[in-house]
Motif scaffolding. Sequence first.
Motif, PDB file in Angstrom:
ATOM      1  N   ALA A  21       0.804  -1.223   0.000  1.00  0.00           N
ATOM      2  CA  ALA A  21       0.000   0.000   0.000  1.00  0.00           C
ATOM      3  C   ALA A  21       0.838   1.276   0.000  1.00  0.00           C
ATOM      4  O   ALA A  21       0.305   2.361  -0.253  1.00  0.00           O
ATOM      5  CB  ALA A  21      -0.942  -0.004   1.203  1.00  0.00           C
ATOM      6  N   PRO A  80       1.267   3.597  -4.167  1.00  0.00           N
ATOM      7  CA  PRO A  80      -0.011   3.820  -4.850  1.00  0.00           C
ATOM      8  C   PRO A  80       0.125   4.199  -6.318  1.00  0.00           C
ATOM      9  O   PRO A  80      -0.872   4.207  -7.040  1.00  0.00           O
ATOM     10  CB  PRO A  80      -0.641   4.962  -4.049  1.00  0.00           C
ATOM     11  CG  PRO A  80       0.523   5.711  -3.497  1.00  0.00           C
ATOM     12  CD  PRO A  80       1.558   4.663  -3.191  1.00  0.00           C
ATOM     13  N   ARG A 108      -1.232  -3.805  -7.174  1.00  0.00           N
ATOM     14  CA  ARG A 108      -0.908  -3.284  -5.848  1.00  0.00           C
ATOM     15  C   ARG A 108      -2.058  -3.545  -4.885  1.00  0.00           C
ATOM     16  O   ARG A 108      -3.191  -3.828  -5.290  1.00  0.00           O
ATOM     17  CB  ARG A 108      -0.627  -1.782  -5.912  1.00  0.00           C
ATOM     18  CG  ARG A 108      -1.877  -0.928  -6.130  1.00  0.00           C
ATOM     19  CD  ARG A 108      -1.573   0.550  -5.967  1.00  0.00           C
ATOM     20  NE  ARG A 108      -2.774   1.387  -6.052  1.00  0.00           N
ATOM     21  CZ  ARG A 108      -3.530   1.729  -5.019  1.00  0.00           C
ATOM     22  NH1 ARG A 108      -3.230   1.288  -3.795  1.00  0.00           N
ATOM     23  NH2 ARG A 108      -4.591   2.505  -5.175  1.00  0.00           N
ATOM     24  N   ASP A 121      -4.181  -1.879  -1.414  1.00  0.00           N
ATOM     25  CA  ASP A 121      -4.412  -0.634  -0.686  1.00  0.00           C
ATOM     26  C   ASP A 121      -4.504  -0.943   0.805  1.00  0.00           C
ATOM     27  O   ASP A 121      -4.310  -2.088   1.238  1.00  0.00           O
ATOM     28  CB  ASP A 121      -5.657   0.092  -1.202  1.00  0.00           C
ATOM     29  CG  ASP A 121      -6.954  -0.686  -0.964  1.00  0.00           C
ATOM     30  OD1 ASP A 121      -6.953  -1.668  -0.186  1.00  0.00           O
ATOM     31  OD2 ASP A 121      -7.984  -0.298  -1.555  1.00  0.00           O
ATOM     32  N   TRP A 164      -5.509  -3.752  -6.718  1.00  0.00           N
ATOM     33  CA  TRP A 164      -5.754  -2.804  -7.795  1.00  0.00           C
ATOM     34  C   TRP A 164      -4.861  -3.144  -8.980  1.00  0.00           C
ATOM     35  O   TRP A 164      -3.687  -3.481  -8.814  1.00  0.00           O
ATOM     36  CB  TRP A 164      -5.463  -1.377  -7.342  1.00  0.00           C
ATOM     37  CG  TRP A 164      -6.423  -0.872  -6.313  1.00  0.00           C
ATOM     38  CD1 TRP A 164      -6.377  -1.108  -4.965  1.00  0.00           C
ATOM     39  CD2 TRP A 164      -7.590  -0.079  -6.542  1.00  0.00           C
ATOM     40  NE1 TRP A 164      -7.441  -0.505  -4.341  1.00  0.00           N
ATOM     41  CE2 TRP A 164      -8.204   0.140  -5.281  1.00  0.00           C
ATOM     42  CE3 TRP A 164      -8.165   0.477  -7.682  1.00  0.00           C
ATOM     43  CZ2 TRP A 164      -9.366   0.889  -5.141  1.00  0.00           C
ATOM     44  CZ3 TRP A 164      -9.328   1.227  -7.547  1.00  0.00           C
ATOM     45  CH2 TRP A 164      -9.919   1.428  -6.288  1.00  0.00           C
ATOM     46  N   SER A 166      -3.317  -1.225 -11.879  1.00  0.00           N
ATOM     47  CA  SER A 166      -3.089   0.205 -12.075  1.00  0.00           C
ATOM     48  C   SER A 166      -2.260   0.468 -13.321  1.00  0.00           C
ATOM     49  O   SER A 166      -1.199  -0.134 -13.520  1.00  0.00           O
ATOM     50  CB  SER A 166      -2.361   0.794 -10.861  1.00  0.00           C
ATOM     51  OG  SER A 166      -3.089   0.552  -9.671  1.00  0.00           O
ATOM     52  N   THR A 171     -10.282  -2.025  -9.413  1.00  0.00           N
ATOM     53  CA  THR A 171     -10.250  -3.109  -8.438  1.00  0.00           C
ATOM     54  C   THR A 171     -11.331  -4.124  -8.793  1.00  0.00           C
ATOM     55  O   THR A 171     -12.383  -3.746  -9.333  1.00  0.00           O
ATOM     56  CB  THR A 171     -10.466  -2.563  -7.009  1.00  0.00           C
ATOM     57  OG1 THR A 171     -10.239  -3.591  -6.049  1.00  0.00           O
ATOM     58  CG2 THR A 171     -11.866  -2.000  -6.828  1.00  0.00           C
TER      59      THR A 171
END
Length: 262
Positions: free
Chosen positions: A122, A125, A232, A234, A240, A242, A250
């Motif tokens: 996390a 980001p 990644r 969170d 996620w 990204s 997500t």
Amino acid sequence: EQATSSRMKKVFFSLPAIFVAVANLASPSMAFVASPVVSKSSSIFSTLATEIADVDVYDPATRDEMYGSNIASYLVDLHKREATFDFCGGMMFQLVLSDALKTHLTTVASNGGDTMPVLSDASKPRMSDVEGYEQTHTADNIVYFHGREVRSVPDAKGGFGFVLQLSLANGDDPEGWTKEEISEYSGATGGWASDRMRTWRKGDRLVSEGFGSFQSRFGPDAFALHHRFYLRLDGGNRMWLSAEDGCEGTPSAGRKKFMGMW
């Protein structure tokens, strides 16, 4: 050590392989978990007996329980179940893996090792927060992935006509980035730049550049923009997917319709 799940409804220890294949096609929402799962308390892979389970692939706790750190298996199952991702606050994209990437990830799921895709924590980001990040077109199918945002796909799940396609980088993938896409992914036209500075490709152009099956797979009116992606977590343990420009999604089933309306 075999992973178990409270959501498991029934286990078949001698189910014929042909039945598994047919049933997966007939009911993608049913989870056929035949790939190995990595226990959070052990690095030893163990192969589950073929099992049928009604699994909520969108729930982070279920993801951890069923897959542990075997992210390759999780991605393949999301693809098989035609799962959707909520991008940019409500736009639903169906995740689609190229055949070559699906084959690669299936092998990784079985063998494990240092080619397993990783989830950045996390504290990262944005892709630029990943250690060793560079503005480049390269991807390794572990931390960084090649992908495309595909629009106007008539049969895409989620109701928007959107697909997020991931393909195999550094390999023989007829659905992968074309030479022109790779060459273009630099400087002011790289994935870190605004979409307004980049080129959306129509289907006939991608076909002419070498992605011969693009229109047959995504439809005659589909068009696409290529991105690099990373995975990644969170602070709430959600995963996620990204893009390099910061747009991300997500796993989500999306909003439910009420009386035919959103």
